[in-house]
Design a protein around this motif. Structure first.
Motif, PDB file in Angstrom:
ATOM      1  N   ILE A 118       6.727   6.365   6.074  1.00  0.00           N
ATOM      2  CA  ILE A 118       5.598   7.192   6.548  1.00  0.00           C
ATOM      3  C   ILE A 118       4.332   6.928   5.733  1.00  0.00           C
ATOM      4  N   ASP A 119       4.480   6.512   4.474  1.00  0.00           N
ATOM      5  CA  ASP A 119       3.266   6.327   3.663  1.00  0.00           C
ATOM      6  C   ASP A 119       3.205   4.985   2.922  1.00  0.00           C
ATOM      7  N   GLU A 120       3.922   3.974   3.440  1.00  0.00           N
ATOM      8  CA  GLU A 120       3.880   2.656   2.790  1.00  0.00           C
ATOM      9  C   GLU A 120       3.722   1.524   3.813  1.00  0.00           C
ATOM     10  N   ILE A 132       0.856  -1.188   0.000  1.00  0.00           N
ATOM     11  CA  ILE A 132       0.000   0.000   0.000  1.00  0.00           C
ATOM     12  C   ILE A 132       0.890   1.236   0.000  1.00  0.00           C
ATOM     13  N   ASP A 133       0.681   2.116  -0.959  1.00  0.00           N
ATOM     14  CA  ASP A 133       1.501   3.330  -1.037  1.00  0.00           C
ATOM     15  C   ASP A 133       0.573   4.527  -1.258  1.00  0.00           C
ATOM     16  N   MET A 134       0.619   5.491  -0.361  1.00  0.00           N
ATOM     17  CA  MET A 134      -0.221   6.686  -0.503  1.00  0.00           C
ATOM     18  C   MET A 134       0.244   7.496  -1.711  1.00  0.00           C
ATOM     19  N   ASP A 135      -0.706   8.053  -2.448  1.00  0.00           N
ATOM     20  CA  ASP A 135      -0.370   8.854  -3.633  1.00  0.00           C
ATOM     21  C   ASP A 135       0.066  10.261  -3.209  1.00  0.00           C
ATOM     22  N   ALA A 150       0.855   1.116 -10.905  1.00  0.00           N
ATOM     23  CA  ALA A 150      -0.583   1.423 -10.983  1.00  0.00           C
ATOM     24  C   ALA A 150      -0.950   2.819 -10.493  1.00  0.00           C
ATOM     25  N   LYS A 151       0.014   3.613 -10.005  1.00  0.00           N
ATOM     26  CA  LYS A 151      -0.270   4.954  -9.463  1.00  0.00           C
ATOM     27  C   LYS A 151      -0.837   5.901 -10.510  1.00  0.00           C
ATOM     28  N   PRO A 152      -1.684   6.865 -10.106  1.00  0.00           N
ATOM     29  CA  PRO A 152      -2.280   7.038  -8.782  1.00  0.00           C
ATOM     30  C   PRO A 152      -3.653   6.381  -8.693  1.00  0.00           C
TER      31      PRO A 152
HETATM   32 CA    CA Z   1       3.764   7.566  -1.769  1.00  0.00          CA
END
Ligand code: CA
Ligand code: DCP
Length: 348
Positions: free
Chosen positions: A105-107, A5-8, A152-154
């Motif tokens: 922090i975001d993964e 999971i990775d925040m955009d 696959a982002k975002p």
């Molecule tokens: Ca990110």
């Protein structure tokens, strides 16, 4: 299956959701060094900004040259706010997945039988819970999941099975593989390796000689279609902090201290559970202009979770209020500089 999971565009998206009027603008989040007005680098930027070539690590002055002033907003990083969001996302993920590890922090890396359905559930829950979108990769290996997420982002979701994972990784340029840095990629290019599938041509002994035993073996495995497993270990936490929003903006020291006591209880529970003592205590203040300030103090001898800090907190809050004229919106407390209370279980 593994989920990554990775925040955009995390910091910039975090700024978008608390300032909805910025919708459609180029948002550039910056780390200002303070030397001159424009000294510092871009921390991250939203997609409209990426489209015109602004990226993380770019000097702020360069970004200013590219960004049309009427459509762009430059904002300073607000790490406490992003950390607070990160903490909420972590809770959402852990509430739904037994095996989860936060990687940055975001993964997050997750091992879960739910696969695609679980990924959809998480995307929805994160969107509902904190208002942010993320991208999730799902694959039989953690490496495949991470690379699928990057692809696959975002706001994406990419699910790979054993076959498609192998095709996808083998067809990737070596510099796109997490774990292969620019130096290694250049050395591989030098010997005619562009894509992962080309690694197979290389002799494992030569790989070990060139890149060292460990990295050589890892590259050889990668070339052979062995991508590893496990979500890794939780990084040792270096501090614990809890931040919360005051009922209303205030400069009333008692209201601030009351909120701090509430937050502190949770942080102390963590210290007790983790058997940590600390040598620094800090208080975080977010003022009405959304700037974050901290006041902290260090102790010569480590303190345990149970020791009273009323006086120290009062001193820090009063000091802050005497130096800053603005009202306070959010406050937080942080304990850091840990020591293990090895074996002293009787304390608890
Ligand atoms: Ca990110
Ligand atoms: N970050 C930073 N400086 C960098 C890279 C990242 O300050 N050179 C910060 C800002 C990012 C956050 O870390 O928002 C997460 O980093 P990512 O690499 O995941 O980048 P983003 O989340 O911004 O973008 P993406 O959507 O590509 O993941």
């Amino acid at each position: 299956m593994y989920l990554h999971i990775d925040m955009d565009y995390f910091f910039a998206q975090a700024e978008e959701i608390r300032r909805p009027m910025l919708k459609g603008k180029i948002i550039i989040v910056c780390v200002y060094s303070g030397r001159t007005e424009d000294s510092g680098v871009v921390s991250t930027v939203n997609y409209p900004g990426r489209e015109i070539g602004i990226h993380s690590g770019m000097p702020i002055a360069f970004a200013k040259k590219r960004a049309p002033p009427a459509d762009s907003v430059f904002l300073p990083v607000d790490r406490e706010y992003y950390a607070e969001l990160s903490f909420s996302i972590d809770a959402i993920i852990r509430g739904r997945c037994a095996k989860a590890v936060q990687a940055s922090i975001d993964e997050w890396n997750v091992e879960d039988e739910g696969g695609e359905a679980k990924a959809r559930e998480l995307k929805e829950a994160i969107k509902q819970g904190v208002g942010l979108m993320c991208t999730i990769g799902v694959a039989p290996s953690p490496l495949g999941a991470k690379m699928a997420a990057a692809k696959a982002k975002p706001d994406g979701l990419l699910v790979l099975d054993k076959d498609s994972e192998r095709k996808f990784i083998e067809g990737s340029l070596v510099e796109k593989v997490p774990g292969i840095g620019p130096k290694t990629a250049a050395a591989l290019n030098e010997v005619g390796v562009e894509k992962v599938r080309d690694i197979r041509k290389l002799d494992p002994v030569m790989l070990a000689e060139t890149f060292g035993k460990k990295s050589g073996a890892w590259l050889h495995a990668l070339g052979s279609g062995v991508y590893g497993e496990g979500i890794g270990e939780e990084k040792e936490q270096e501090e614990v902090s809890r931040i919360g929003t005051l009922k209303e903006k205030t400069r009333d020291g008692y209201m601030i201290l009351a909120k701090l006591s509430e937050l502190e209880k949770d942080a102390r529970d963590w210290l007790m559970e983790m058997k940590k003592s600390y040598k620094t205590m800090g208080i975080i203040f977010v003022t009405d202009d959304l700037k974050t300030h901290t006041k902290s103090m260090s102790f010569r001898n480590p303190r345990t979770w149970s020791e009273d800090l009323t006086k120290e907190k009062e001193a820090l809050v009063n000091e802050f209020l005497s130096e800053n004229p603005l009202e306070v919106r959010r406050v937080g407390i942080r304990f850091g500089n840990f020591m293990d209370l090895g074996g002293q279980t009787t304390l608890f």
